[in-house]
Design a protein around this motif. Structure first.
Motif, PDB file in Angstrom:
ATOM      1  N   ALA A 117      23.968 -45.795  -1.668  1.00  0.00           N
ATOM      2  CA  ALA A 117      25.336 -45.627  -1.636  1.00  0.00           C
ATOM      3  C   ALA A 117      26.085 -45.309  -3.149  1.00  0.00           C
ATOM      4  N   LEU A 118      25.601 -46.062  -3.913  1.00  0.00           N
ATOM      5  CA  LEU A 118      25.897 -46.039  -5.454  1.00  0.00           C
ATOM      6  C   LEU A 118      25.540 -44.647  -6.008  1.00  0.00           C
ATOM      7  N   ALA A 119      24.157 -44.212  -5.521  1.00  0.00           N
ATOM      8  CA  ALA A 119      23.857 -43.049  -5.994  1.00  0.00           C
ATOM      9  C   ALA A 119      24.730 -41.850  -5.600  1.00  0.00           C
ATOM     10  N   ASP A 120      24.974 -41.874  -4.224  1.00  0.00           N
ATOM     11  CA  ASP A 120      25.800 -40.890  -3.644  1.00  0.00           C
ATOM     12  C   ASP A 120      27.035 -40.818  -4.219  1.00  0.00           C
ATOM     13  N   GLU A 121      27.723 -42.258  -4.315  1.00  0.00           N
ATOM     14  CA  GLU A 121      29.271 -42.093  -4.963  1.00  0.00           C
ATOM     15  C   GLU A 121      29.116 -41.789  -6.474  1.00  0.00           C
ATOM     16  N   SER A 122      28.289 -42.019  -7.172  1.00  0.00           N
ATOM     17  CA  SER A 122      28.058 -41.643  -8.652  1.00  0.00           C
ATOM     18  C   SER A 122      28.299 -40.051  -8.715  1.00  0.00           C
ATOM     19  N   SER A 123      27.880 -39.267  -7.884  1.00  0.00           N
ATOM     20  CA  SER A 123      27.900 -37.945  -8.150  1.00  0.00           C
ATOM     21  C   SER A 123      29.178 -37.438  -7.721  1.00  0.00           C
ATOM     22  N   SER A 124      30.040 -38.318  -6.954  1.00  0.00           N
ATOM     23  CA  SER A 124      31.477 -38.004  -6.636  1.00  0.00           C
ATOM     24  C   SER A 124      32.540 -37.764  -7.884  1.00  0.00           C
ATOM     25  N   GLY A 125      31.937 -38.671  -8.790  1.00  0.00           N
ATOM     26  CA  GLY A 125      32.891 -38.712 -10.001  1.00  0.00           C
ATOM     27  C   GLY A 125      34.220 -39.431  -9.892  1.00  0.00           C
ATOM     28  N   GLU A 126      34.354 -39.955  -8.634  1.00  0.00           N
ATOM     29  CA  GLU A 126      35.598 -40.737  -8.246  1.00  0.00           C
ATOM     30  C   GLU A 126      35.452 -42.376  -8.773  1.00  0.00           C
ATOM     31  N   PRO A 127      36.062 -42.673  -9.817  1.00  0.00           N
ATOM     32  CA  PRO A 127      35.974 -44.165 -10.230  1.00  0.00           C
ATOM     33  C   PRO A 127      36.172 -45.138  -9.235  1.00  0.00           C
ATOM     34  N   ALA A 128      37.139 -44.847  -8.127  1.00  0.00           N
ATOM     35  CA  ALA A 128      37.361 -46.134  -7.211  1.00  0.00           C
ATOM     36  C   ALA A 128      36.251 -46.093  -6.394  1.00  0.00           C
ATOM     37  N   LEU A 129      35.585 -44.792  -6.024  1.00  0.00           N
ATOM     38  CA  LEU A 129      34.371 -44.964  -5.053  1.00  0.00           C
ATOM     39  C   LEU A 129      33.414 -45.499  -5.793  1.00  0.00           C
ATOM     40  N   ILE A 130      32.901 -45.337  -7.031  1.00  0.00           N
ATOM     41  CA  ILE A 130      31.840 -45.496  -7.687  1.00  0.00           C
ATOM     42  C   ILE A 130      31.936 -47.150  -8.123  1.00  0.00           C
ATOM     43  N   ALA A 131      33.407 -47.541  -8.348  1.00  0.00           N
ATOM     44  CA  ALA A 131      33.270 -49.172  -8.491  1.00  0.00           C
ATOM     45  C   ALA A 131      33.081 -49.941  -7.267  1.00  0.00           C
ATOM     46  N   ALA A 132      33.587 -49.161  -6.031  1.00  0.00           N
ATOM     47  CA  ALA A 132      33.562 -50.027  -4.664  1.00  0.00           C
ATOM     48  C   ALA A 132      32.003 -50.051  -4.476  1.00  0.00           C
ATOM     49  N   ALA A 133      31.387 -48.954  -4.594  1.00  0.00           N
ATOM     50  CA  ALA A 133      29.693 -49.009  -4.716  1.00  0.00           C
ATOM     51  C   ALA A 133      29.115 -49.937  -5.533  1.00  0.00           C
ATOM     52  N   MET A 134      29.597 -50.194  -6.732  1.00  0.00           N
ATOM     53  CA  MET A 134      28.954 -51.277  -7.578  1.00  0.00           C
ATOM     54  C   MET A 134      29.422 -52.458  -7.061  1.00  0.00           C
ATOM     55  N   ASN A 135      30.568 -52.942  -6.535  1.00  0.00           N
ATOM     56  CA  ASN A 135      30.884 -53.977  -6.109  1.00  0.00           C
ATOM     57  C   ASN A 135      30.195 -54.477  -4.854  1.00  0.00           C
ATOM     58  N   ILE A 136      29.592 -53.547  -3.923  1.00  0.00           N
ATOM     59  CA  ILE A 136      28.785 -53.683  -2.938  1.00  0.00           C
ATOM     60  C   ILE A 136      27.477 -53.957  -3.217  1.00  0.00           C
ATOM     61  N   LEU A 137      27.060 -53.303  -4.298  1.00  0.00           N
ATOM     62  CA  LEU A 137      25.661 -53.539  -5.010  1.00  0.00           C
ATOM     63  C   LEU A 137      25.471 -55.207  -5.234  1.00  0.00           C
ATOM     64  N   GLY A 138      26.503 -55.455  -6.037  1.00  0.00           N
ATOM     65  CA  GLY A 138      26.513 -56.793  -6.657  1.00  0.00           C
ATOM     66  C   GLY A 138      26.666 -57.867  -5.593  1.00  0.00           C
ATOM     67  N   GLN A 139      27.126 -57.576  -4.439  1.00  0.00           N
ATOM     68  CA  GLN A 139      27.043 -58.456  -3.341  1.00  0.00           C
ATOM     69  C   GLN A 139      25.766 -58.512  -2.605  1.00  0.00           C
ATOM     70  N   ARG A 140      25.173 -57.249  -2.543  1.00  0.00           N
ATOM     71  CA  ARG A 140      23.657 -57.323  -1.977  1.00  0.00           C
ATOM     72  C   ARG A 140      22.603 -57.768  -2.926  1.00  0.00           C
ATOM     73  N   ALA A 141      22.906 -57.551  -4.201  1.00  0.00           N
ATOM     74  CA  ALA A 141      22.192 -58.321  -4.914  1.00  0.00           C
ATOM     75  C   ALA A 141      22.060 -59.957  -4.905  1.00  0.00           C
ATOM     76  N   ALA A 142      23.544 -60.600  -4.673  1.00  0.00           N
ATOM     77  CA  ALA A 142      23.627 -61.798  -4.538  1.00  0.00           C
ATOM     78  C   ALA A 142      23.021 -62.167  -3.119  1.00  0.00           C
ATOM     79  N   ALA A 143      23.268 -61.421  -2.148  1.00  0.00           N
ATOM     80  CA  ALA A 143      22.433 -61.823  -0.995  1.00  0.00           C
ATOM     81  C   ALA A 143      20.837 -61.699  -1.106  1.00  0.00           C
TER      82      ALA A 143
END
Length: 171
Positions: free
Chosen positions: A79-105
């Motif tokens: 998801a982060l890879a997909d969103e990073s290509s969008s160039g949309e900061p809000a989408l990238i930030a959301a994907a980064m936060n989800i990645l952080g949550q998944r890393a914690a899990a």
């Protein structure tokens, strides 16, 4: 840019599958190599037995207790890879936060100590969590770039973890 983070965490996923998809049906045991080696064993055969036992524990972890968390972490990376290509900061930030949550899990399912005696994987997940946890929904591309720069340590941790797992599991 964001691609560096994506590459780093995708490399982590590669490490999780690099040791193969062994059929680990045994439950996770946190025995250390020394504890699983008979006292009178010959050093060479003890090391081989210890490596085999560790490989079995690692595969049991990978395909058992941590499997769902690994899959979720992989999906967050994609998801982060997909969103990073969008160039949309809000989408990238959301994907980064989800990645952080998944890393914690995923961190709640520690790699068997015999496979990662130096704790590189936990450190890698912790670093991802720390950096992604600092990203707010209104992060700019500049802030996202700074976060990526902070994740440089992930690359060395990933490399260290890969080498350690290969050594400890014989893979």
């Amino acid at each position: 840019m964001v691609a560096r983070l994506v590459l780093g965490v995708i490399l982590t996923a590669a490490v999780l599958t690099a040791c193969g998809a062994g059929a680990g049906s045994q439950p996770f045991h946190s025995a250390t190599p020394a504890a699983s080696t008979p006292a009178g064993a010959v050093a060479g055969s003890a090391a081989a037995g210890s490596t085999a036992a560790c490989a079995q524990q690692f595969h049991a972890w990978q395909n058992g207790s941590a499997h769902s968390a690994i899959s979720n972490f992989d999906a967050a990376q994609q998801a982060l890879a997909d969103e990073s290509s969008s160039g949309e900061p809000a989408l990238i930030a959301a994907a980064m936060n989800i990645l952080g949550q998944r890393a914690a899990a995923l961190a709640s399912f520690p790699v068997p100590a015999c496979a990662d005696p130096n704790g590189y994987f936990a450190a890698l997940l912790s670093r991802i969590g720390t950096v992604t946890g600092e990203i707010g929904p209104d992060a700019t591309l500049t802030i996202l770039q700074q976060a990526i720069n902070q994740l440089d340590s992930v690359f060395s941790l990933e490399s260290d973890f890969t080498a350690e797992v290969k050594q400890t599991t014989g893979s």
